[in-house]
Design a protein around this motif. Sequence first.
Motif, PDB file in Angstrom:
ATOM      1  N   LEU A 165       3.601   8.101   1.854  1.00 57.16           N
ATOM      2  CA  LEU A 165       3.462   7.509   3.183  1.00 57.16           C
ATOM      3  C   LEU A 165       4.513   6.426   3.415  1.00 57.16           C
ATOM      4  O   LEU A 165       5.085   6.322   4.508  1.00 57.16           O
ATOM      5  CB  LEU A 165       2.058   6.925   3.354  1.00 57.16           C
ATOM      6  N   GLU A 166       4.766   5.628   2.397  1.00 58.48           N
ATOM      7  CA  GLU A 166       5.768   4.574   2.519  1.00 58.48           C
ATOM      8  C   GLU A 166       7.170   5.165   2.629  1.00 58.48           C
ATOM      9  O   GLU A 166       8.001   4.684   3.424  1.00 58.48           O
ATOM     10  CB  GLU A 166       5.675   3.635   1.309  1.00 58.48           C
ATOM     11  N   ALA A 169       7.717   6.354   6.034  1.00 58.17           N
ATOM     12  CA  ALA A 169       7.942   5.230   6.952  1.00 58.17           C
ATOM     13  C   ALA A 169       9.364   4.702   6.837  1.00 58.17           C
ATOM     14  O   ALA A 169       9.995   4.366   7.847  1.00 58.17           O
ATOM     15  CB  ALA A 169       6.942   4.116   6.651  1.00 58.17           C
ATOM     16  N   THR A 179       6.304  -1.368   7.373  1.00 59.48           N
ATOM     17  CA  THR A 179       5.520  -0.399   6.601  1.00 59.48           C
ATOM     18  C   THR A 179       4.177  -0.976   6.205  1.00 59.48           C
ATOM     19  O   THR A 179       3.144  -0.290   6.262  1.00 59.48           O
ATOM     20  CB  THR A 179       6.297   0.026   5.344  1.00 59.48           C
ATOM     21  N   ARG A 182       2.022  -1.582   9.645  1.00 55.29           N
ATOM     22  CA  ARG A 182       1.748  -0.403  10.465  1.00 55.29           C
ATOM     23  C   ARG A 182       1.210   0.778   9.662  1.00 55.29           C
ATOM     24  O   ARG A 182       0.609   1.687  10.241  1.00 55.29           O
ATOM     25  CB  ARG A 182       3.033   0.016  11.200  1.00 55.29           C
ATOM     26  N   ILE A 183       1.423   0.771   8.345  1.00 59.98           N
ATOM     27  CA  ILE A 183       0.963   1.888   7.521  1.00 59.98           C
ATOM     28  C   ILE A 183      -0.075   1.438   6.495  1.00 59.98           C
ATOM     29  O   ILE A 183      -1.220   1.910   6.489  1.00 59.98           O
ATOM     30  CB  ILE A 183       2.150   2.567   6.789  1.00 59.98           C
ATOM     31  N   ALA A 184       0.314   0.528   5.608  1.00 63.68           N
ATOM     32  CA  ALA A 184      -0.542   0.161   4.474  1.00 63.68           C
ATOM     33  C   ALA A 184      -1.796  -0.596   4.912  1.00 63.68           C
ATOM     34  O   ALA A 184      -2.911  -0.248   4.508  1.00 63.68           O
ATOM     35  CB  ALA A 184       0.259  -0.664   3.470  1.00 63.68           C
ATOM     36  N   LEU A 187      -4.601   1.366   6.684  1.00 61.00           N
ATOM     37  CA  LEU A 187      -5.246   2.332   5.805  1.00 61.00           C
ATOM     38  C   LEU A 187      -5.972   1.665   4.641  1.00 61.00           C
ATOM     39  O   LEU A 187      -6.388   2.336   3.699  1.00 61.00           O
ATOM     40  CB  LEU A 187      -4.200   3.314   5.251  1.00 61.00           C
TER      41      LEU A 187
END
Length: 273
Positions: A165-166, A169, A179, A182-184, A187
């Motif tokens: 996922l990273e 990104a 990252t 907006r991602i880690a 989640l």
Amino acid sequence: MRILRFDTRKLLALLAVVIGLVMIFPIYLLVVSSMRSEAHVLDVTWFPVEFAWNNFKEAVQSTHLLRSIGNSLIVSVTVTVVAMIFHAMSGYALARLQFPGRKFVFAWMLSTLMVPFAVITIPLYLITKSFGMLDSYAGLIIPSIFNAYGIFLFRQFYRDFPKELEEAAYIEGLSIAGTFFRIALPLSRSIIIPLTIGFFVANWNAYLWPLIITQSEKLWVVQQQLANLVGGGYYTPWNVVLAAAVIAALPTLLLFFVAQRYLVEGIKMTGIK
């Protein structure tokens, strides 16, 4: 074999019900006792002889209970929100970023968990005093934010976080900060929700540090107000004390009921790899 399995499930279900009733019984006793009149507050009965609803009115009117609950809400919510952000950032940095002394920093941070609060109480008080934060919200909030336990759990969580996922990104042009936010972080609900509940309850129940750092009654938290009800003079109105305790417990009960579904979902997500 099927009969044995069925009986085992029934036995486990019955055991769960019994354990649940045992855990709920003190709460039931607290609520029932808070509804008794002063003359019957210590009676050993399942239900009140007469319902003294005036106990709750007296608990609010005769004390600054609502103001203390407001102070506790300000401190608990602020500490929890700020701590979740800072701890998540620290845990992500220790798990993902490569920098000199990373293992030493983590070991040093983890070692603070071995130091009892009683050991650092006086140094922490002197530091807080030197910054002019005595008898203020800043003195109640800032020293309570930093806790290695939250950083440790976030670090362990991000170590198992999918790197794919990273990498996706980074390909899309996100920076490390982008990252993370907006991602880690979105989640990380499975670790954020249990920690949020734990931090909120811990700060809601805090008594020693607020007692040390505050001088004026307008900054008392709810635990100080309850302790003042018990220790005020030679007479303790236990019916009012129990009613105040029920009112003080409502925010934590509300938080549990609201977050219960997300807490169960988070526990389930921890088993998904």
